[in-house]
Scaffold this active site. Structure first.
Site, PDB file in Angstrom:
ATOM      1  N   GLY A  56     -44.578  -1.931 -29.702  1.00  0.00           N
ATOM      2  CA  GLY A  56     -44.525  -3.239 -30.361  1.00  0.00           C
ATOM      3  C   GLY A  56     -44.024  -4.312 -29.420  1.00  0.00           C
ATOM      4  O   GLY A  56     -42.831  -4.619 -29.414  1.00  0.00           O
ATOM      5  N   GLY A  80     -43.529  -7.454 -29.208  1.00  0.00           N
ATOM      6  CA  GLY A  80     -43.192  -8.792 -29.711  1.00  0.00           C
ATOM      7  C   GLY A  80     -41.980  -9.303 -28.923  1.00  0.00           C
ATOM      8  O   GLY A  80     -41.613  -8.747 -27.883  1.00  0.00           O
ATOM      9  N   GLY A 126     -39.147  -6.658 -28.640  1.00  0.00           N
ATOM     10  CA  GLY A 126     -39.629  -5.513 -27.861  1.00  0.00           C
ATOM     11  C   GLY A 126     -39.683  -5.863 -26.380  1.00  0.00           C
ATOM     12  O   GLY A 126     -39.241  -5.090 -25.523  1.00  0.00           O
ATOM     13  N   ALA A 142     -34.202 -13.519 -30.064  1.00  0.00           N
ATOM     14  CA  ALA A 142     -35.331 -13.630 -29.128  1.00  0.00           C
ATOM     15  C   ALA A 142     -36.480 -14.309 -29.848  1.00  0.00           C
ATOM     16  O   ALA A 142     -36.712 -14.055 -31.029  1.00  0.00           O
ATOM     17  CB  ALA A 142     -35.770 -12.256 -28.653  1.00  0.00           C
ATOM     18  N   ARG A 150     -40.562 -16.393 -29.008  1.00  0.00           N
ATOM     19  CA  ARG A 150     -41.619 -16.585 -28.007  1.00  0.00           C
ATOM     20  C   ARG A 150     -42.177 -17.987 -28.100  1.00  0.00           C
ATOM     21  O   ARG A 150     -42.462 -18.465 -29.185  1.00  0.00           O
ATOM     22  CB  ARG A 150     -42.758 -15.587 -28.253  1.00  0.00           C
ATOM     23  CG  ARG A 150     -42.428 -14.209 -27.773  1.00  0.00           C
ATOM     24  CD  ARG A 150     -43.573 -13.267 -27.959  1.00  0.00           C
ATOM     25  NE  ARG A 150     -43.888 -13.014 -29.358  1.00  0.00           N
ATOM     26  CZ  ARG A 150     -44.860 -12.208 -29.775  1.00  0.00           C
ATOM     27  NH1 ARG A 150     -45.602 -11.593 -28.891  1.00  0.00           N
ATOM     28  NH2 ARG A 150     -45.084 -12.033 -31.049  1.00  0.00           N
ATOM     29  N   LYS A 189     -27.469  -6.071 -43.524  1.00  0.00           N
ATOM     30  CA  LYS A 189     -28.437  -6.978 -42.883  1.00  0.00           C
ATOM     31  C   LYS A 189     -29.569  -7.303 -43.854  1.00  0.00           C
ATOM     32  O   LYS A 189     -30.042  -8.446 -43.920  1.00  0.00           O
ATOM     33  CB  LYS A 189     -28.978  -6.325 -41.606  1.00  0.00           C
ATOM     34  CG  LYS A 189     -30.128  -7.052 -40.940  1.00  0.00           C
ATOM     35  CD  LYS A 189     -29.681  -7.728 -39.670  1.00  0.00           C
ATOM     36  CE  LYS A 189     -30.652  -8.719 -39.065  1.00  0.00           C
ATOM     37  NZ  LYS A 189     -31.881  -8.193 -38.598  1.00  0.00           N
ATOM     38  N   ASN A 214     -32.207 -22.082 -40.072  1.00  0.00           N
ATOM     39  CA  ASN A 214     -31.286 -21.391 -40.991  1.00  0.00           C
ATOM     40  C   ASN A 214     -30.210 -22.324 -41.563  1.00  0.00           C
ATOM     41  O   ASN A 214     -29.879 -22.258 -42.749  1.00  0.00           O
ATOM     42  CB  ASN A 214     -30.595 -20.229 -40.274  1.00  0.00           C
ATOM     43  CG  ASN A 214     -31.585 -19.183 -39.792  1.00  0.00           C
ATOM     44  OD1 ASN A 214     -32.767 -19.265 -40.117  1.00  0.00           O
ATOM     45  ND2 ASN A 214     -31.122 -18.223 -39.023  1.00  0.00           N
ATOM     46  N   SER A 273     -36.764 -15.008 -38.371  1.00  0.00           N
ATOM     47  CA  SER A 273     -37.971 -14.251 -37.999  1.00  0.00           C
ATOM     48  C   SER A 273     -39.106 -14.556 -38.978  1.00  0.00           C
ATOM     49  O   SER A 273     -40.273 -14.628 -38.592  1.00  0.00           O
ATOM     50  CB  SER A 273     -37.663 -12.758 -37.977  1.00  0.00           C
ATOM     51  OG  SER A 273     -37.079 -12.360 -39.193  1.00  0.00           O
TER      52      SER A 273
HETATM   53  O1  KPL Z   1     -31.961 -11.729 -38.945  1.00  0.00           O
HETATM   54  C1  KPL Z   1     -32.315 -12.860 -39.163  1.00  0.00           C
HETATM   55  C2  KPL Z   1     -33.770 -13.112 -39.059  1.00  0.00           C
HETATM   56  O2  KPL Z   1     -34.147 -14.160 -38.599  1.00  0.00           O
HETATM   57  O3  KPL Z   1     -34.541 -12.198 -39.403  1.00  0.00           O
HETATM   58  C3  KPL Z   1     -31.317 -13.900 -39.565  1.00  0.00           C
HETATM   59  C4  KPL Z   1     -30.057 -13.208 -39.960  1.00  0.00           C
HETATM   60  C5  KPL Z   1     -31.812 -14.735 -40.685  1.00  0.00           C
HETATM   61  C6  KPL Z   1     -30.948 -14.786 -38.405  1.00  0.00           C
HETATM   62  O4  KPL Z   1     -31.911 -15.693 -38.051  1.00  0.00           O
END
Ligand code: KPL
Length: 313
Positions: free
Chosen positions: A15, A17, A20, A135, A137, A193, A211, A264
């Site tokens: 993967g 991305g 990765g 991370a 891109r 998480k 965020n 993400s």
């Molecule tokens: O893990 C995250 C994501 O972007 O998936 C958070 C905790 C929202 C941090 O950006």
């Protein structure tokens, strides 16, 4: 725990991305890396990794999963960065090449795909890693290491794993020079998480904002009390009870620390990629519904993200 010994092994990274490629690049000075992905017709992946003002040019061996040939390629250690819902099928396609007790390290969001992999590969040594490394891109081949974090790692089923296996996994990951912490109960980190992702990611995708801006929105203000109660219930069901004010403090802490980040899910949305909503709020509402617990806020957020009609690829 055994101290980090430097053993050069071939590490497959499935993967390619942002995360990765970050890990592949960081490990490549100490380990032989093979990137595995869907792209056909290339044997080297050239990409850049930016850390602060420094841009590293990388060229790592790349194998399309479709052209692996049994015997020629054996996989002893694989770090997996695919999207949650692609993880099990992607690993199943590698099955002929995995050594009987291969080490699999899962970096996915959620927890559903982890459990499915552990069940499908009972002889493999399966670890989960929960990372706060940032991370992203700029384009598919330009990775930015946006923020330093910590990566917690532990066995999904500790009773199936020897202490030496965990020590080997930690030693391997430490070769990246990223911050690694072995944990006894990685499921706690995964569930925590998951709850934080449920509380932040869908709002950023729906509102198309970083965020830090979600808590000012009417959508967050109106849904948060119900969502918070559902997430408290979810963590209780998972065996990790947490008081509502503690969960809220953890969410607000992540919102503040990552205020300028694009989650993400927002990154997926902006790039026109499928989001992980099903593995995040989707998994949450289904888990709650199975136990006949309230789940309206998670369901609503799940539907809203899907209605954006952006689950394209
Ligand atoms: O893990 C995250 C994501 O972007 O998936 C958070 C905790 C929202 C941090 O950006």
């Amino acid at each position: 725990m055994k101290e980090a010994t430097e053993v050069i092994t071939t590490v497959h990274v499935l993967g390619p991305g942002a995360l990765g490629l970050l890990w592949a690049a960081k490990l490549s000075s100490r380990q032989t890396i093979r990137l595995l992905g869907r792209q056909e017709g290339i044997s080297t992946l050239r990409f850049s990794l930016q850390e602060g003002d420094i841009v590293y040019r990388m060229a790592l061996p790349y194998l399309p999963v479709s052209s692996l040939v049994p015997q020629n390629e054996t996989i002893k250690t694989v770090l997996v960065f695919t999207k949650s819902e692609d993880t099990l099928p992607a690993l199943q396609s590698l099955q002929p090449y995995l050594t009987p007790s291969a080490m699999i390290v899962l970096f996915q969001n959620g927890i559903g795909s982890h459990l499915a992999v552990a069940e499908a590969f009972p002889d493999c040594v399966v670890f989960a890693a929960v990372t706060t490394e940032g991370a992203n891109r700029r384009d598919p081949l330009s990775v930015v290491h946006a923020g330093r974090g910590i990566t917690r790692v532990g066995a999904l089923f500790p009773e199936r794993v020897r202490a030496a296996d965990l020590a080997d996994c930690v030693a391997l990951l430490k070769g990246s020079d990223l911050k690694i912490e072995p944990v006894v109960d990685i499921r706690k980190s995964l569930w925590t998480k998951l709850a934080i992702n449920c509380a932040i990611n869908p709002f950023t995708a729906i509102l198309s904002c970083p965020n830090g801006e979600i808590t000012e929105s009417d959508l967050f203000r109106s849904l948060w009390p119900t969502l918070k109660a559902e997430l408290v219930e979810l963590l209780g069901l998972a065996g990790y009870p947490v008081p509502a004010n503690e969960l809220e403090a953890s969410v607000m802490d992540v919102v503040q620390r990552t205020a300028h980040n694009r989650s993400s899910m927002l990154q997926d949305r902006l790039a026109g990629r499928r989001t992980e909503i099903d593995a995040i709020n989707g998994f949450a509402w289904r888990t709650l519904a199975e136990k006949r617990r309230p789940h309206a806020a998670n369901l609503q957020l799940c539907q809203m993200v899907k209605e954006l009609n952006l689950d394209l690829v």
